[in-house]
Design a protein around this motif. Structure first.
Motif, mmCIF file in Angstrom:
data_model
loop_
_atom_site.group_PDB
_atom_site.id
_atom_site.type_symbol
_atom_site.label_atom_id
_atom_site.label_comp_id
_atom_site.label_asym_id
_atom_site.label_seq_id
_atom_site.Cartn_x
_atom_site.Cartn_y
_atom_site.Cartn_z
ATOM 1 N N GLY A 98 0.788 -1.213 0.000
ATOM 2 C CA GLY A 98 0.000 0.000 0.000
ATOM 3 C C GLY A 98 0.821 1.264 0.000
ATOM 4 N N VAL A 99 1.838 1.330 0.832
ATOM 5 C CA VAL A 99 2.672 2.542 0.910
ATOM 6 C C VAL A 99 3.393 2.764 -0.421
ATOM 7 N N LEU A 100 3.924 1.681 -0.986
ATOM 8 C CA LEU A 100 4.597 1.799 -2.275
ATOM 9 C C LEU A 100 3.633 2.280 -3.356
ATOM 10 N N GLY A 101 2.422 1.734 -3.357
ATOM 11 C CA GLY A 101 1.452 2.143 -4.357
ATOM 12 C C GLY A 101 1.084 3.613 -4.251
ATOM 13 N N MET A 102 0.857 4.089 -3.034
ATOM 14 C CA MET A 102 0.523 5.494 -2.877
ATOM 15 C C MET A 102 1.701 6.392 -3.260
ATOM 16 N N ALA A 103 2.932 5.914 -3.014
ATOM 17 C CA ALA A 103 4.111 6.673 -3.428
ATOM 18 C C ALA A 103 4.192 6.756 -4.950
#
Length: 469
Positions: free
Chosen positions: A433-438
């Motif tokens: 999730g964090v990677l995707g939002m980044a």
């Protein structure tokens, strides 16, 4: 006695039957009259815009029926790992060829200035046939499903290009293009929201039933397309626009002199390109491409992420529903706000909403949570709607009428390509999730770096061209 009865009028049972029939018809006829009154308000009925609004609603309802059938087959009916493979196959068989076909759509439609009604009707009827073709393979997910899905996608985008080109021809008096596109877009959103639960209900009967529903809807849309006014097919004063003018000139050149002209182009004027009307349209396209890439990315990435890792305390279905509803509400709100703004300062609007979306994406990456994911989905829907409506306003203002229709076709094609690229990134990215939002923030940052400075500079200088009513 029998003769006397025959003149007494209808019996009590017949009268009761007629009363019940009228009572049952009232909700439907009343709703139809209300819809017709709303779509034909403020001169839209007289100009023909009202019929285009209704046609776009039919288009949205049919497309969502096919989406429900495909999602149930490709995504929901199999485990996550297998679903990811099926969606990757869907992208490879449909989206990749579409990237190659999309640049051809605009030029092909340029050759149909006198057949726009037929083109829209053809896209509807072709999708009706393709829906029936898909109904035989949707239950098994066989490979023949994907070429038909590609055909549906191409027809849908071709309709969108023609529809964008038609709107300027149907503007009522004192009606801005932003307001017209807001009405058309909002009608499509409302129809999509109404048809989605109907498609889900048909899915419970059988996987092919949403496709049967789509076929019926598109047949009706094909008939409705021919009821548009004849001026839709008028090409008076139009020429084709190119995104990049020959030899990179920044301004339109005067007609070539008759003596010394090369390649037999004596006395022929060069076709103007979008760069020849100032930087606003090009920078607006860059910003809108970032929004559209974000939309494609979020659809595919969040679909898999939330199925594998639902939002805290929620099931996968509810998590997807929360994000979908948030995006839909944001899109509808952006469309409504765009209609109210009436194209005030479109460059400022585009730059502002791109900054807003970037800020929310950064916050979603730093504080990843249920609330932030829903907030990003809603913000993406709102900002994409506002940015697209503002781009329409800049095209109306800066692009001469003789090439404005073609400009809409070319810009819509480029934005659809950006959506495909964003979707491909979403399916390829690991489910973090964090990677995707980044990555989402990175897509918006790329668009901002390419467009915001130019948009603000263009806003300070003002339009180099008079506003077109």
């Amino acid at each position: 006695m029998a003769s006397a009865r025959s003149h007494d009028g209808p019996g009590p049972l017949r009268s009761a039957g007629r009363s019940i029939g009228r009572a049952l018809r009232v909700p439907f006829t009343g709703t139809a009259r209300g819809i017709r009154k709303a779509t034909h308000a403020h001169g839209a009925g007289e100009s023909g815009l009202g019929k285009l609004i209704e046609l776009h609603a039919v288009n949205g309802a049919g497309d969502v029926m096919i989406t429900v059938a495909l999602a149930s087959t490709v995504f929901f009916s199999v485990p996550t790992d297998q679903a990811r493979g099926r969606v990757a196959l869907y992208l490879a068989v449909t989206m990749a060829p579409f990237i190659l076909l999309a640049p051809v759509i605009g030029p092909l439609l340029d050759h149909l200035p006198h057949g726009r009604r037929a083109a829209m009707a053809g896209s509807m009827l072709a999708r009706a046939v393709l829906a029936l073709t898909m109904s035989g393979a949707v239950a098994t997910g066989d490979l023949e499903l994907y070429p038909a899905a590609l055909g549906v996608l191409v027809c849908s985008k071709a309709y969108g290009v023609v529809r964008s080109a038609v709107v300027p021809r149907l503007l009522p008096p004192n009606f801005s293009l932003v307001k017209a596109n807001s009405r058309v877009t909002l009608a499509g959103l409302l129809a999509t929201g109404a048809a989605a639960p109907v498609g889900a209900g048909l899915q419970t009967i059988g996987p092919q039933w949403p496709l049967y529903g789509a076929c019926a809807i598109f047949v009706g849309g094909g008939i409705l397309a021919f009821t548009l006014p004849p001026k839709v097919d008028s090409a008076k004063g139009e020429r084709r626009a190119r995104l990049v003018p020959p030899h990179g000139e920044n301004a339109p050149r005067p007609p070539a002199p008759k003596t010394g002209a090369r390649n037999g182009a004596k006395g022929r004027e060069r076709r103007p390109g979008l760069r020849s009307v100032g930087p606003s349209v090009l920078h607006g396209l860059q910003a809108n491409a970032a929004h559209r890439a974000l939309s494609g990315f979020l659809i595919f990435f969040l679909a898999f992420l939330l199925r594998e890792h639902p939002l805290a305390g929620q099931s996968a279905a509810i998590s997807l529903g929360i994000v979908g509803v948030a995006a839909g509400v944001g899109n509808a709100l952006g469309t409504a706000v765009g209609s109210w703004l009436r194209a005030r300062g479109p460059e400022i609007i585009v730059a502002s909403v791109l900054g807003l979306a970037l800020g929310v994406a950064v916050l979603a990456a730093v504080f990843f949570s249920t609330v932030m994911v829903a907030a990003l989905a809603a913000t993406a829907g709102l900002t994409q709607a506002l940015s697209k409506l503002s781009l329409d306003a800049m095209i109306q203002r800066d692009v001469p009428e003789e090439v404005r229709t073609s400009a809409f076709a070319r810009s819509e094609t480029l934005l659809q390509m950006a959506w495909v690229v964003g979707g491909a990134i979403g399916i390829a990215l690991p489910l973090n999730g964090v990677l995707g939002m980044a990555v989402a923030a990175g897509l918006l940052a790329l668009g901002a770096s390419a467009s915001v400075r130019g948009l603000l500079g263009a806003a300070r200088r003002g339009s180099p061209h008079p506003r077109v009513a």
